[in-house]
Design an enzyme around this catalytic site. Sequence first.
Site, PDB file in Angstrom:
ATOM      1  N   ASP A  12       0.841  -1.201   0.000  1.00 14.08           N
ATOM      2  CA  ASP A  12       0.000   0.000   0.000  1.00 14.08           C
ATOM      3  C   ASP A  12       0.877   1.253   0.000  1.00 14.08           C
ATOM      4  OD1 ASP A  12       0.942  -0.435   2.601  1.00 14.08           O
ATOM      5  OD2 ASP A  12      -0.843   0.422   3.554  1.00 14.08           O
ATOM      6  N   ASP A  17       6.973   1.021   1.777  1.00 19.18           N
ATOM      7  CA  ASP A  17       6.566   0.036   0.757  1.00 19.18           C
ATOM      8  C   ASP A  17       7.365   0.252  -0.527  1.00 19.18           C
ATOM      9  OD1 ASP A  17       3.538  -0.989   1.762  1.00 19.18           O
ATOM     10  OD2 ASP A  17       4.030   1.059   2.324  1.00 19.18           O
ATOM     11  N   ASN A  41      -2.222   2.780   3.719  1.00 18.42           N
ATOM     12  CA  ASN A  41      -1.574   4.069   3.969  1.00 18.42           C
ATOM     13  C   ASN A  41      -2.370   5.208   3.346  1.00 18.42           C
ATOM     14  OD1 ASN A  41       0.650   3.189   5.484  1.00 18.42           O
ATOM     15  ND2 ASN A  41       1.772   2.621   3.637  1.00 18.42           N
ATOM     16  N   THR A 125       3.098  -5.954   2.846  1.00 16.31           N
ATOM     17  CA  THR A 125       3.614  -4.799   3.581  1.00 16.31           C
ATOM     18  C   THR A 125       2.524  -3.790   3.905  1.00 16.31           C
ATOM     19  OG1 THR A 125       4.244  -3.630   1.552  1.00 16.31           O
ATOM     20  CG2 THR A 125       5.906  -5.069   2.550  1.00 16.31           C
ATOM     21  N   PHE A 166      -0.324  -0.464  12.933  1.00 15.52           N
ATOM     22  CA  PHE A 166      -1.248   0.075  11.926  1.00 15.52           C
ATOM     23  C   PHE A 166      -1.765  -0.981  10.957  1.00 15.52           C
ATOM     24  CE2 PHE A 166      -1.979   1.927   7.708  1.00 15.52           C
ATOM     25  CZ  PHE A 166      -2.987   2.839   7.999  1.00 15.52           C
ATOM     26  N   ASN A 167      -0.876  -1.746  10.309  1.00 16.70           N
ATOM     27  CA  ASN A 167      -1.312  -2.679   9.277  1.00 16.70           C
ATOM     28  C   ASN A 167      -2.321  -3.698   9.802  1.00 16.70           C
ATOM     29  OD1 ASN A 167       0.208  -1.541   7.248  1.00 16.70           O
ATOM     30  ND2 ASN A 167       1.885  -3.022   7.387  1.00 16.70           N
ATOM     31  N   HIS A 239      10.274   0.267   7.955  1.00 18.29           N
ATOM     32  CA  HIS A 239       9.531  -0.905   8.415  1.00 18.29           C
ATOM     33  C   HIS A 239       9.379  -1.982   7.332  1.00 18.29           C
ATOM     34  CE1 HIS A 239       8.227   1.404  11.985  1.00 18.29           C
ATOM     35  NE2 HIS A 239       8.012   2.398  11.153  1.00 18.29           N
ATOM     36  N   ASP A 240       8.736  -1.615   6.223  1.00 16.42           N
ATOM     37  CA  ASP A 240       8.328  -2.615   5.237  1.00 16.42           C
ATOM     38  C   ASP A 240       9.496  -3.301   4.551  1.00 16.42           C
ATOM     39  OD1 ASP A 240       5.714  -2.037   5.824  1.00 16.42           O
ATOM     40  OD2 ASP A 240       5.440  -0.665   4.146  1.00 16.42           O
TER      41      ASP A 240
END
Length: 311
Positions: A12, A17, A41, A125, A166-167, A239-240
């Site tokens: 996303d 990402d 996102n 992700t 969040f995800n 992060h991703d």
Amino acid sequence: MDNKIPIIIDCDPGHDDAIALIMAFASEKLKVLGVSVSAGNQTIEKTYTNARKIISFLGKASPLAKGASYPLVRRLEVAPSVHGESGLDGPVLPETDYTGVPESAWELHRRLISESSEPVTFVVTGPLTNLAILLLAYPDVKKNLKQICLMGGGIDHGNWSSAAEFNILVDPEAAHIVFSCGIPIVMCGLDVTEKAMIFSEEIERLRKSEKRVAVLVAELLDFFGRFHSDLGFEGAPIHDACTIAYLIKPELFKVCDYYVVIETQGKYTAGMTLADKRVNNNRPEPNVTACMDIDREGFVRLLEQCCMAYT
């Protein structure tokens, strides 16, 4: 014989990402069969546009499909405070005529998985909505899925709430379906991704290389880093990209195996990835390999190598 790991990336975009896509397409160890997007996102139209622009900028021709516009049962929550109104604020990516395939994300997933001669690794992700729909609509794909490697959750804490990342929080019902599907899961949660930081001097090193992809990554991190700096982070946690780094170079990570369930009902804990840490005989068999620590400098070197692989 092709020894590359066949992967599908569901994302996303999203700054991190985008960096995950950059690393995946650069690696000689991975074969990107296709890419799909979900809302997360930002809205689905924005994440789809961002994916189109990134893939085109990299000079790739991967199949790209649009997935779910909303979580399975909840209202969509997006993150403009993190990624901006476009979902990819900061650098200006060129417009492109590149378009995706007419299939839905889960139709593309099913086709690519069934056509693959080797078991496929499914990388997520963003929220897990598209993968949950795939597993519900086409359960036969499980026999040719090797593992799921996802960025989401946290064994010890959340970020969008005190309990949830969040995800997972965007679509905890989808996460519940995925975590209980029986396919091996590698979870890159906040425990490790908040340690996968890049510092300002390392960002400047990318910029000064004058490689077009490295400069793009630096510009992405300029915007992304400001949000995290305001939260007190010393650098920008990517992060991703941990999902892709794990597949390319798993030795960078320290892992623990846990049985993890998703909280879908809690008033304060919805979206929590609850790990069973008991040491007695009541502990269920682990269903998740959770990444808990990372060689940060090795991670940054790998990112640099991926950026330099592009002309």
